[in-house]
Design a protein around this motif. Structure first.
Motif, mmCIF file in Angstrom:
data_model
loop_
_atom_site.group_PDB
_atom_site.id
_atom_site.type_symbol
_atom_site.label_atom_id
_atom_site.label_comp_id
_atom_site.label_asym_id
_atom_site.label_seq_id
_atom_site.Cartn_x
_atom_site.Cartn_y
_atom_site.Cartn_z
ATOM 1 N N ARG A 59 0.837 -1.209 0.000
ATOM 2 C CA ARG A 59 0.000 0.000 0.000
ATOM 3 C C ARG A 59 0.870 1.256 0.000
ATOM 4 N NH1 ARG A 59 -5.432 -0.084 3.386
ATOM 5 N NH2 ARG A 59 -6.037 -2.242 3.110
ATOM 6 N N TYR A 60 1.928 1.231 0.805
ATOM 7 C CA TYR A 60 2.820 2.380 0.874
ATOM 8 C C TYR A 60 3.594 2.553 -0.427
ATOM 9 C CZ TYR A 60 1.627 3.022 5.719
ATOM 10 O OH TYR A 60 0.917 3.283 6.867
ATOM 11 N N LEU A 61 4.063 1.452 -0.970
ATOM 12 C CA LEU A 61 4.791 1.531 -2.236
ATOM 13 C C LEU A 61 3.900 2.111 -3.332
ATOM 14 C CD1 LEU A 61 6.658 -1.896 -2.114
ATOM 15 C CD2 LEU A 61 7.652 0.375 -1.766
ATOM 16 N N ASP A 62 2.670 1.629 -3.416
ATOM 17 C CA ASP A 62 1.747 2.102 -4.448
ATOM 18 C C ASP A 62 1.432 3.587 -4.307
ATOM 19 O OD1 ASP A 62 1.651 -0.498 -5.414
ATOM 20 O OD2 ASP A 62 -0.307 -0.957 -4.530
ATOM 21 N N ALA A 63 1.397 4.087 -3.086
ATOM 22 C CA ALA A 63 1.091 5.501 -2.854
ATOM 23 C C ALA A 63 2.297 6.405 -3.067
ATOM 24 C CB ALA A 63 0.541 5.685 -1.444
ATOM 25 N N ILE A 64 3.480 5.920 -2.706
ATOM 26 C CA ILE A 64 4.666 6.782 -2.719
ATOM 27 C C ILE A 64 5.402 6.735 -4.057
ATOM 28 C CG2 ILE A 64 6.927 7.172 -1.623
ATOM 29 C CD1 ILE A 64 5.608 6.202 1.018
ATOM 30 N N GLU A 65 5.426 5.609 -4.743
ATOM 31 C CA GLU A 65 6.175 5.499 -6.005
ATOM 32 C C GLU A 65 5.800 6.566 -7.030
ATOM 33 O OE1 GLU A 65 5.647 1.323 -6.939
ATOM 34 O OE2 GLU A 65 7.614 0.830 -6.099
ATOM 35 N N PRO A 66 4.507 6.834 -7.269
ATOM 36 C CA PRO A 66 4.181 7.880 -8.250
ATOM 37 C C PRO A 66 4.698 9.260 -7.863
ATOM 38 C CG PRO A 66 2.218 6.578 -7.724
ATOM 39 C CD PRO A 66 3.298 6.172 -6.766
ATOM 40 N N VAL A 67 4.733 9.547 -6.575
ATOM 41 C CA VAL A 67 5.244 10.830 -6.100
ATOM 42 C C VAL A 67 6.734 10.929 -6.398
ATOM 43 C CG1 VAL A 67 5.641 12.269 -4.053
ATOM 44 C CG2 VAL A 67 3.497 10.988 -4.282
ATOM 45 N N VAL A 68 7.456 9.864 -6.115
ATOM 46 C CA VAL A 68 8.910 9.855 -6.317
ATOM 47 C C VAL A 68 9.247 9.972 -7.799
ATOM 48 C CG1 VAL A 68 11.017 8.495 -6.013
ATOM 49 C CG2 VAL A 68 9.309 8.562 -4.197
ATOM 50 N N ARG A 77 8.704 16.518 -3.782
ATOM 51 C CA ARG A 77 8.520 15.057 -3.762
ATOM 52 C C ARG A 77 8.636 14.505 -2.346
ATOM 53 N NH1 ARG A 77 12.527 12.383 -7.385
ATOM 54 N NH2 ARG A 77 13.726 14.260 -7.043
ATOM 55 N N LEU A 78 9.559 15.037 -1.552
ATOM 56 C CA LEU A 78 9.688 14.569 -0.174
ATOM 57 C C LEU A 78 8.425 14.919 0.615
ATOM 58 C CD1 LEU A 78 11.296 13.121 1.964
ATOM 59 C CD2 LEU A 78 12.493 15.272 2.448
ATOM 60 N N ARG A 79 7.938 16.125 0.445
ATOM 61 C CA ARG A 79 6.688 16.526 1.104
ATOM 62 C C ARG A 79 5.548 15.604 0.643
ATOM 63 N NH1 ARG A 79 5.184 20.783 3.912
ATOM 64 N NH2 ARG A 79 7.065 21.963 3.414
ATOM 65 N N GLY A 80 5.495 15.335 -0.649
ATOM 66 C CA GLY A 80 4.445 14.472 -1.195
ATOM 67 C C GLY A 80 4.551 13.043 -0.697
ATOM 68 N N ALA A 81 5.772 12.534 -0.564
ATOM 69 C CA ALA A 81 5.971 11.165 -0.067
ATOM 70 C C ALA A 81 5.545 11.056 1.392
ATOM 71 C CB ALA A 81 7.431 10.745 -0.237
ATOM 72 N N ILE A 82 5.885 12.055 2.186
ATOM 73 C CA ILE A 82 5.470 12.070 3.599
ATOM 74 C C ILE A 82 3.950 12.143 3.679
ATOM 75 C CG2 ILE A 82 5.508 13.443 5.726
ATOM 76 C CD1 ILE A 82 8.482 14.115 5.014
ATOM 77 N N ASN A 83 3.350 12.969 2.839
ATOM 78 C CA ASN A 83 1.901 13.095 2.813
ATOM 79 C C ASN A 83 1.251 11.777 2.393
ATOM 80 O OD1 ASN A 83 -0.857 13.831 1.825
ATOM 81 N ND2 ASN A 83 -0.169 15.847 2.503
ATOM 82 N N ALA A 90 -3.471 6.690 7.778
ATOM 83 C CA ALA A 90 -4.800 7.052 8.273
ATOM 84 C C ALA A 90 -5.848 6.027 7.853
ATOM 85 C CB ALA A 90 -5.192 8.438 7.772
ATOM 86 N N GLY A 91 -5.662 5.424 6.686
ATOM 87 C CA GLY A 91 -6.629 4.452 6.198
ATOM 88 C C GLY A 91 -6.346 3.016 6.590
ATOM 89 N N GLU A 171 -3.168 14.754 6.604
ATOM 90 C CA GLU A 171 -2.502 15.751 5.767
ATOM 91 C C GLU A 171 -1.876 16.858 6.606
ATOM 92 O OE1 GLU A 171 -5.606 14.548 5.230
ATOM 93 O OE2 GLU A 171 -5.261 13.404 3.384
ATOM 94 N N GLN A 172 -2.561 17.259 7.665
ATOM 95 C CA GLN A 172 -2.017 18.300 8.537
ATOM 96 C C GLN A 172 -0.786 17.793 9.289
ATOM 97 O OE1 GLN A 172 -5.736 18.984 10.590
ATOM 98 N NE2 GLN A 172 -5.951 21.024 9.689
ATOM 99 N N VAL A 173 -0.841 16.567 9.759
ATOM 100 C CA VAL A 173 0.325 15.975 10.420
ATOM 101 C C VAL A 173 1.474 15.874 9.431
ATOM 102 C CG1 VAL A 173 1.236 13.866 11.484
ATOM 103 C CG2 VAL A 173 -0.999 14.747 12.183
ATOM 104 N N ALA A 174 1.166 15.445 8.209
ATOM 105 C CA ALA A 174 2.205 15.321 7.183
ATOM 106 C C ALA A 174 2.885 16.662 6.926
ATOM 107 C CB ALA A 174 1.603 14.773 5.886
#
Length: 187
Positions: A59-68, A77-83, A90-91, A171-174
């Motif tokens: 799940r994390y790979l699928d969410a973060i890979e497109p950002v990277v 990209r770092l902000r986006g990966a953290i987000n 959260a989910g 998102e706010q925590v991120a």
């Protein structure tokens, strides 16, 4: 009985009690099956843990890979990966707790498969940091590896304190986390 229902029950039990404490009887009680009937759906408890852990990391790979892989700057990209990480957390808070903290209960073959996935996750953050340093967007830190491990450690520890129903959204925590990390990195 669907495999998904069994996995959901296992995630909840493993998250609340930890994998070693949960028995097949606990799992069968949670899904309303006799213990013997549960074996029709799963071979053994460890197979269930393996699937939960691998799906959780994926799940994390699928969410973060497109950002990277995007054409944004390294700080973006770092902000986006953290987000992305925090949105997935959260989910899937309980599954993440199991995936990130209980994979060590797997047999050596299972651990090797998980380590490969974890290395892919680490590599995503390494890519951002390395490319940011190379582009002059991040300052040259003494150890890019330690920087990456610190970011990942911060994100992984969020399973202990983050609540999807808390005062701040994921998102706010991120944003708070990314601001802290970027303050120390931006050139």
């Amino acid at each position: 009985m669907s495999p998904e229902r069994i996995e959901e029950a296992a995630i909840q039990l493993f998250s609340e009690k930890t994998y070693p404490v949960v028995g097949m009887r606990d799992l069968s009680d949670a899904v309303g099956l006799l213990p013997g009937s549960l074996y029709v759906h799963i071979n053994k408890k460890e197979d269930l843990l393996q699937r939960i852990v691998e799906k959780g990391i994926q799940r994390y790979l699928d969410a973060i890979e497109p950002v990277v892989e995007s054409d944004q700057t390294a700080p973006e990209r770092l902000r986006g990966a953290i987000n992305a990480h925090m949105r997935v957390l959260a989910g899937s808070l309980q599954q993440t707790r199991v995936a990130f903290h209980q994979w060590t209960y797997l047999a050596p073959t299972g651990k090797r498969r998980v380590v490969k996935l974890r290395r892919r996750y680490d590599a995503l953050f390494s890519q951002i940091i390395d490319e940011g340093i190379e582009a002059g967007e991040f300052r040259a830190v003494k150890s890019a590896r330690v920087t990456v491990l610190a970011i990942i450690g911060m994100l992984n520890s969020a399973t202990e304190w983050f609540s999807p129903t808390g005062e701040l959204t994921a998102e706010q925590v991120a944003e708070v986390l990314a601001d802290g990390v970027l303050t120390g990195l931006v050139a």
